[in-house]
Design a protein around this motif. Structure first.
Motif, PDB file in Angstrom:
ATOM      1  N   ASP A  25      71.752 142.554  -6.838  1.00 36.32           N
ATOM      2  CA  ASP A  25      71.060 141.267  -6.902  1.00 36.32           C
ATOM      3  C   ASP A  25      70.158 141.114  -5.686  1.00 36.32           C
ATOM      4  O   ASP A  25      70.062 142.015  -4.848  1.00 36.32           O
ATOM      5  CB  ASP A  25      72.054 140.107  -7.032  1.00 36.32           C
ATOM      6  CG  ASP A  25      72.889 139.874  -5.794  1.00 36.32           C
ATOM      7  OD1 ASP A  25      72.667 140.543  -4.765  1.00 36.32           O
ATOM      8  OD2 ASP A  25      73.779 139.016  -5.842  1.00 36.32           O
ATOM      9  N   GLN A  26      69.478 139.968  -5.574  1.00 35.45           N
ATOM     10  CA  GLN A  26      68.502 139.773  -4.508  1.00 35.45           C
ATOM     11  C   GLN A  26      69.127 139.702  -3.126  1.00 35.45           C
ATOM     12  O   GLN A  26      68.439 139.862  -2.122  1.00 35.45           O
ATOM     13  CB  GLN A  26      67.685 138.522  -4.767  1.00 35.45           C
ATOM     14  CG  GLN A  26      68.499 137.251  -4.758  1.00 35.45           C
ATOM     15  CD  GLN A  26      67.697 136.067  -5.233  1.00 35.45           C
ATOM     16  OE1 GLN A  26      66.652 136.227  -5.831  1.00 35.45           O
ATOM     17  NE2 GLN A  26      68.178 134.872  -4.942  1.00 35.45           N
ATOM     18  N   ASP A  27      70.442 139.481  -3.051  1.00 37.54           N
ATOM     19  CA  ASP A  27      71.115 139.434  -1.758  1.00 37.54           C
ATOM     20  C   ASP A  27      71.762 140.757  -1.384  1.00 37.54           C
ATOM     21  O   ASP A  27      72.462 140.856  -0.391  1.00 37.54           O
ATOM     22  CB  ASP A  27      72.186 138.338  -1.767  1.00 37.54           C
ATOM     23  CG  ASP A  27      71.579 136.963  -1.941  1.00 37.54           C
ATOM     24  OD1 ASP A  27      70.479 136.740  -1.397  1.00 37.54           O
ATOM     25  OD2 ASP A  27      72.190 136.127  -2.625  1.00 37.54           O
ATOM     26  N   GLY A  28      71.564 141.800  -2.219  1.00 27.85           N
ATOM     27  CA  GLY A  28      72.094 143.115  -1.915  1.00 27.85           C
ATOM     28  C   GLY A  28      73.504 143.371  -2.430  1.00 27.85           C
ATOM     29  O   GLY A  28      74.099 144.394  -2.137  1.00 27.85           O
ATOM     30  N   ARG A  29      74.071 142.438  -3.203  1.00 31.05           N
ATOM     31  CA  ARG A  29      75.414 142.628  -3.751  1.00 31.05           C
ATOM     32  C   ARG A  29      75.317 143.328  -5.101  1.00 31.05           C
ATOM     33  O   ARG A  29      74.413 143.063  -5.886  1.00 31.05           O
ATOM     34  CB  ARG A  29      76.113 141.278  -3.909  1.00 31.05           C
ATOM     35  CG  ARG A  29      76.386 140.574  -2.592  1.00 31.05           C
ATOM     36  CD  ARG A  29      77.143 139.291  -2.832  1.00 31.05           C
ATOM     37  NE  ARG A  29      76.391 138.401  -3.696  1.00 31.05           N
ATOM     38  CZ  ARG A  29      75.739 137.314  -3.285  1.00 31.05           C
ATOM     39  NH1 ARG A  29      75.765 136.988  -2.013  1.00 31.05           N
ATOM     40  NH2 ARG A  29      75.079 136.558  -4.133  1.00 31.05           N
TER      41      ARG A  29
END
Length: 171
Positions: A25-29
């Motif tokens: 996802d956009q947060d790197g998760r």
């Protein structure tokens, strides 16, 4: 054997599915694959059982509000006039087309009012929203003066503010 006669002996669909890179996802998760909705074209075929006629899943109330707010901002305050702090949107630009532009932007503004009604806004809120749209549309027909009024009045942002205040009072 020529190149055209050779068959492709690459990995099977199952092997390709297992070897895919993780989805981030956009947060790197990393997003687990089992939480993602399966697209009807995943396996190269088409699954008529899971396909919906309109191609869109229903939006939640919050998603609908976010979509309306984004549209209102695009119409009224999306751009900044260089060298100033004056914000304008597509309403002011499309409104430069005599009559046709104002009809188009008024129709889009009326769609926002219709969506507000579908979200449950009472008649007095939608009546005020309709008044804003009517004023914006009526004055917008006047060449140049109407376009300046569109930039300053910002009927769509006003209407979203009315809708948001009413929704916040409901909670």
């Amino acid at each position: 054997m020529t190149m055209h006669q050779q068959s492709y002996s690459g990995p099977t669909a199952n092997a390709r599915r297992k070897s895919r890179a993780p989805i981030i996802d956009q947060d790197g998760r990393e997003i687990p694959r089992d939480t993602l909705r399966r697209a009807p074209f995943d396996d190269g075929g088409f699954d008529f059982q899971s396909w919906r006629g309109n191609g869109f899943s229903p939006l939640s109330r919050a998603q609908r509000l976010a979509r309306l707010e984004a549209l209102a901002k695009l119409l009224d305050v999306a751009f900044i006039l260089p060298g100033t702090k004056i914000r304008y949107g597509l309403d002011g630009l499309i409104g430069l087309l005599p009559v046709v532009g104002d009809v188009i932007t008024t129709a889009i503004s009326l769609w926002i009012v219709r969506e507000a009604r579908e979200l449950g806004a009472p008649w007095h809120i939608t009546a005020r929203m309709l008044g804003n749209v009517a004023l914006d549309g009526a004055v917008g027909v006047v060449p140049l003066l109407g376009d300046a009024f569109d930039v300053m009045f910002r009927a769509n942002v006003r209407n979203m503010r009315l809708l948001r205040r009413w929704i916040d009072k409901q909670r």
